[in-house]
Design a protein around this motif. Structure first.
Motif, PDB file in Angstrom:
ATOM      1  N   ILE A  56       8.971 -22.051   3.003  1.00  0.00           N
ATOM      2  CA  ILE A  56       9.138 -21.098   4.115  1.00  0.00           C
ATOM      3  C   ILE A  56      10.508 -20.438   4.048  1.00  0.00           C
ATOM      4  O   ILE A  56      10.633 -19.219   4.218  1.00  0.00           O
ATOM      5  N   LYS A  57      11.550 -21.225   3.772  1.00  0.00           N
ATOM      6  CA  LYS A  57      12.890 -20.642   3.639  1.00  0.00           C
ATOM      7  C   LYS A  57      12.934 -19.665   2.468  1.00  0.00           C
ATOM      8  O   LYS A  57      13.544 -18.606   2.547  1.00  0.00           O
ATOM      9  N   GLY A  58      12.260 -20.023   1.370  1.00  0.00           N
ATOM     10  CA  GLY A  58      12.211 -19.125   0.212  1.00  0.00           C
ATOM     11  C   GLY A  58      11.480 -17.839   0.529  1.00  0.00           C
ATOM     12  O   GLY A  58      11.896 -16.756   0.123  1.00  0.00           O
ATOM     13  N   ASP A  59      10.367 -17.936   1.276  1.00  0.00           N
ATOM     14  CA  ASP A  59       9.625 -16.734   1.686  1.00  0.00           C
ATOM     15  C   ASP A  59      10.488 -15.821   2.543  1.00  0.00           C
ATOM     16  O   ASP A  59      10.465 -14.604   2.382  1.00  0.00           O
ATOM     17  N   ARG A  60      11.242 -16.416   3.460  1.00  0.00           N
ATOM     18  CA  ARG A  60      12.113 -15.602   4.311  1.00  0.00           C
ATOM     19  C   ARG A  60      13.185 -14.904   3.483  1.00  0.00           C
ATOM     20  O   ARG A  60      13.489 -13.735   3.705  1.00  0.00           O
ATOM     21  N   ALA A  61      13.761 -15.633   2.536  1.00  0.00           N
ATOM     22  CA  ALA A  61      14.818 -15.042   1.707  1.00  0.00           C
ATOM     23  C   ALA A  61      14.259 -13.929   0.826  1.00  0.00           C
ATOM     24  O   ALA A  61      14.854 -12.860   0.696  1.00  0.00           O
ATOM     25  N   LEU A  62      13.097 -14.176   0.219  1.00  0.00           N
ATOM     26  CA  LEU A  62      12.499 -13.162  -0.653  1.00  0.00           C
ATOM     27  C   LEU A  62      11.911 -12.006   0.152  1.00  0.00           C
ATOM     28  O   LEU A  62      11.861 -10.880  -0.335  1.00  0.00           O
ATOM     29  N   GLY A  63      11.460 -12.283   1.384  1.00  0.00           N
ATOM     30  CA  GLY A  63      10.909 -11.230   2.228  1.00  0.00           C
ATOM     31  C   GLY A  63      11.944 -10.185   2.586  1.00  0.00           C
ATOM     32  O   GLY A  63      11.612  -9.022   2.805  1.00  0.00           O
ATOM     33  N   ALA A  64      13.196 -10.585   2.649  1.00  0.00           N
ATOM     34  CA  ALA A  64      14.253  -9.628   2.944  1.00  0.00           C
ATOM     35  C   ALA A  64      14.501  -8.701   1.756  1.00  0.00           C
ATOM     36  O   ALA A  64      14.960  -7.577   1.928  1.00  0.00           O
ATOM     37  N   LEU A  65      14.142  -9.154   0.554  1.00  0.00           N
ATOM     38  CA  LEU A  65      14.375  -8.350  -0.647  1.00  0.00           C
ATOM     39  C   LEU A  65      13.270  -7.337  -0.910  1.00  0.00           C
ATOM     40  O   LEU A  65      13.506  -6.308  -1.516  1.00  0.00           O
ATOM     41  N   ARG A  66      12.044  -7.648  -0.488  1.00  0.00           N
ATOM     42  CA  ARG A  66      10.934  -6.723  -0.735  1.00  0.00           C
ATOM     43  C   ARG A  66      10.122  -6.568   0.543  1.00  0.00           C
ATOM     44  O   ARG A  66       9.956  -7.513   1.301  1.00  0.00           O
ATOM     45  N   PRO A  67       9.583  -5.369   0.794  1.00  0.00           N
ATOM     46  CA  PRO A  67       8.797  -5.175   2.015  1.00  0.00           C
ATOM     47  C   PRO A  67       7.466  -5.905   1.915  1.00  0.00           C
ATOM     48  O   PRO A  67       6.854  -5.962   0.863  1.00  0.00           O
ATOM     49  N   GLY A  68       6.995  -6.439   3.016  1.00  0.00           N
ATOM     50  CA  GLY A  68       5.725  -7.160   3.051  1.00  0.00           C
ATOM     51  C   GLY A  68       4.585  -6.237   3.424  1.00  0.00           C
ATOM     52  O   GLY A  68       4.780  -5.130   3.925  1.00  0.00           O
ATOM     53  N   ASP A  69       3.367  -6.692   3.183  1.00  0.00           N
ATOM     54  CA  ASP A  69       2.176  -5.941   3.563  1.00  0.00           C
ATOM     55  C   ASP A  69       1.990  -6.035   5.063  1.00  0.00           C
ATOM     56  O   ASP A  69       2.280  -7.042   5.687  1.00  0.00           O
ATOM     57  N   ASP A  70       1.480  -4.950   5.651  1.00  0.00           N
ATOM     58  CA  ASP A  70       1.179  -4.990   7.081  1.00  0.00           C
ATOM     59  C   ASP A  70       0.031  -5.953   7.359  1.00  0.00           C
ATOM     60  O   ASP A  70       0.073  -6.724   8.289  1.00  0.00           O
ATOM     61  N   VAL A  71      -1.000  -5.894   6.526  1.00  0.00           N
ATOM     62  CA  VAL A  71      -2.144  -6.782   6.676  1.00  0.00           C
ATOM     63  C   VAL A  71      -2.293  -7.538   5.357  1.00  0.00           C
ATOM     64  O   VAL A  71      -2.390  -6.926   4.300  1.00  0.00           O
ATOM     65  N   PRO A  72      -2.302  -8.860   5.389  1.00  0.00           N
ATOM     66  CA  PRO A  72      -2.464  -9.617   4.150  1.00  0.00           C
ATOM     67  C   PRO A  72      -3.793  -9.281   3.484  1.00  0.00           C
ATOM     68  O   PRO A  72      -4.781  -8.977   4.161  1.00  0.00           O
ATOM     69  N   SER A  73      -3.819  -9.361   2.166  1.00  0.00           N
ATOM     70  CA  SER A  73      -5.031  -9.014   1.436  1.00  0.00           C
ATOM     71  C   SER A  73      -6.166  -9.974   1.726  1.00  0.00           C
ATOM     72  O   SER A  73      -7.329  -9.633   1.592  1.00  0.00           O
ATOM     73  N   TRP A  74      -5.857 -11.191   2.143  1.00  0.00           N
ATOM     74  CA  TRP A  74      -6.907 -12.173   2.421  1.00  0.00           C
ATOM     75  C   TRP A  74      -7.478 -12.051   3.824  1.00  0.00           C
ATOM     76  O   TRP A  74      -8.471 -12.672   4.150  1.00  0.00           O
ATOM     77  N   ALA A  75      -6.875 -11.228   4.681  1.00  0.00           N
ATOM     78  CA  ALA A  75      -7.344 -11.114   6.055  1.00  0.00           C
ATOM     79  C   ALA A  75      -8.463 -10.088   6.125  1.00  0.00           C
ATOM     80  O   ALA A  75      -8.294  -8.937   5.748  1.00  0.00           O
ATOM     81  N   THR A  76      -9.621 -10.516   6.599  1.00  0.00           N
ATOM     82  CA  THR A  76     -10.739  -9.602   6.796  1.00  0.00           C
ATOM     83  C   THR A  76     -11.285  -9.794   8.196  1.00  0.00           C
ATOM     84  O   THR A  76     -11.242 -10.891   8.750  1.00  0.00           O
ATOM     85  N   PHE A  77     -11.794  -8.736   8.743  1.00  0.00           N
ATOM     86  CA  PHE A  77     -12.340  -8.757  10.083  1.00  0.00           C
ATOM     87  C   PHE A  77     -13.732  -8.162  10.039  1.00  0.00           C
ATOM     88  O   PHE A  77     -14.056  -7.375   9.143  1.00  0.00           O
ATOM     89  N   ASP A  78     -14.581  -8.534  10.980  1.00  0.00           N
ATOM     90  CA  ASP A  78     -15.943  -8.025  10.996  1.00  0.00           C
ATOM     91  C   ASP A  78     -15.982  -6.504  11.049  1.00  0.00           C
ATOM     92  O   ASP A  78     -16.840  -5.884  10.442  1.00  0.00           O
ATOM     93  N   ASP A  79     -15.049  -5.909  11.771  1.00  0.00           N
ATOM     94  CA  ASP A  79     -15.041  -4.452  11.857  1.00  0.00           C
ATOM     95  C   ASP A  79     -14.690  -3.790  10.533  1.00  0.00           C
ATOM     96  O   ASP A  79     -15.051  -2.649  10.295  1.00  0.00           O
ATOM     97  N   ASP A  80     -13.968  -4.509   9.653  1.00  0.00           N
ATOM     98  CA  ASP A  80     -13.580  -3.945   8.363  1.00  0.00           C
ATOM     99  C   ASP A  80     -14.684  -4.061   7.328  1.00  0.00           C
ATOM    100  O   ASP A  80     -14.689  -3.335   6.343  1.00  0.00           O
ATOM    101  N   LEU A  81     -15.597  -5.003   7.524  1.00  0.00           N
ATOM    102  CA  LEU A  81     -16.640  -5.238   6.535  1.00  0.00           C
ATOM    103  C   LEU A  81     -17.711  -4.166   6.628  1.00  0.00           C
ATOM    104  O   LEU A  81     -18.178  -3.819   7.704  1.00  0.00           O
ATOM    105  N   THR A  82     -18.085  -3.632   5.495  1.00  0.00           N
ATOM    106  CA  THR A  82     -19.214  -2.724   5.433  1.00  0.00           C
ATOM    107  C   THR A  82     -20.124  -3.227   4.338  1.00  0.00           C
ATOM    108  O   THR A  82     -19.677  -3.807   3.350  1.00  0.00           O
ATOM    109  N   GLU A  83     -21.372  -3.021   4.523  1.00  0.00           N
ATOM    110  CA  GLU A  83     -22.302  -3.427   3.486  1.00  0.00           C
ATOM    111  C   GLU A  83     -22.175  -2.434   2.338  1.00  0.00           C
ATOM    112  O   GLU A  83     -21.786  -1.288   2.526  1.00  0.00           O
ATOM    113  N   PRO A  84     -22.503  -2.868   1.113  1.00  0.00           N
ATOM    114  CA  PRO A  84     -22.342  -1.979  -0.035  1.00  0.00           C
ATOM    115  C   PRO A  84     -23.144  -0.695   0.145  1.00  0.00           C
ATOM    116  O   PRO A  84     -24.286  -0.723   0.580  1.00  0.00           O
TER     117      PRO A  84
END
Length: 192
Positions: A56-84
């Motif tokens: 966690i301390k390493g993530d905080r230190a590295l997070g200051a060096l590079r911008p983070g994603d607004d929404v993590p790539s692993w986060a999905t919501f029912d409203d975001d899902l569409t059938e193919p």
């Protein structure tokens, strides 16, 4: 009686303690495996906590060096899902049914919807007046979200789904809704 010297009293205390421990040895021998396992688990958990805190301390230190994603790539919501999505329909000759009538909204056997708007649609049975603002099958349809609609689709037949698709394309024509309805019609057609 004069008190004994301090080192003699300490030695006597050690002897008494050793005798007490010797008497308790059988009980401690039975408890020893449980105690050893418990202490090993405690050490393991402390090690995991320490490693996690370092990460966690390493993530905080590295997070200051590079911008983070607004929404993590692993986060999905029912409203975001569409059938193919199905590919764009190509003009294909539609097979006629047993009585020669062709439904303008039913998909071809390939699952790709065919535009048959040039032919008149067969008359639908009268189901009574529709609720204002929505189709006959699901009067509350205009206010449904994608997840709510997904829950209702499993109870509808192909005719009702075709009515919903026709209503959607003639009113709001929202791509996720059209895709979901088209895919459900294709799935039911394949199951027959």
């Amino acid at each position: 009686m004069s008190p004994l010297p301090f080192p003699v009293r300490i030695a006597a205390g050690l002897v008494v303690t050793a005798v007490e421990q010797a008497r308790e040895l059988p009980r401690h021998a039975v408890e020893l495996p449980v105690t050893a396992v418990s202490q090993a688990l405690q050490v393991s958990m402390r090690l995991q906590q320490t490693v996690t805190e370092l990460a966690i301390k390493g993530d905080r230190a590295l997070g200051a060096l590079r911008p983070g994603d607004d929404v993590p790539s692993w986060a999905t919501f029912d409203d975001d899902l569409t059938e193919p999505a199905l590919p764009d329909p190509e003009p294909v000759a539609a097979p006629a049914s047993r009585n020669g009538a062709v439904s303008p909204l039913r998909p071809a056997r390939s699952g790709i919807p065919i535009d048959r708007s040039a032919r008149p649609a067969p008359a639908a049975p009268d189901r009574g007046p529709a609720a204002p603002g929505g189709p006959h099958a699901v009067p509350e349809y205009p206010g449904l979200s994608i997840p709510q609609l997904r829950g209702k689709l499993r109870t509808l037949g192909i005719d009702d789904l075709s009515d919903l698709l026709a209503w959607e394309t003639s009113h709001e024509n929202r791509p996720p809704y059209v895709t979901m309805l088209t895919n459900r019609i294709a799935t039911l057609s394949r199951e027959k």
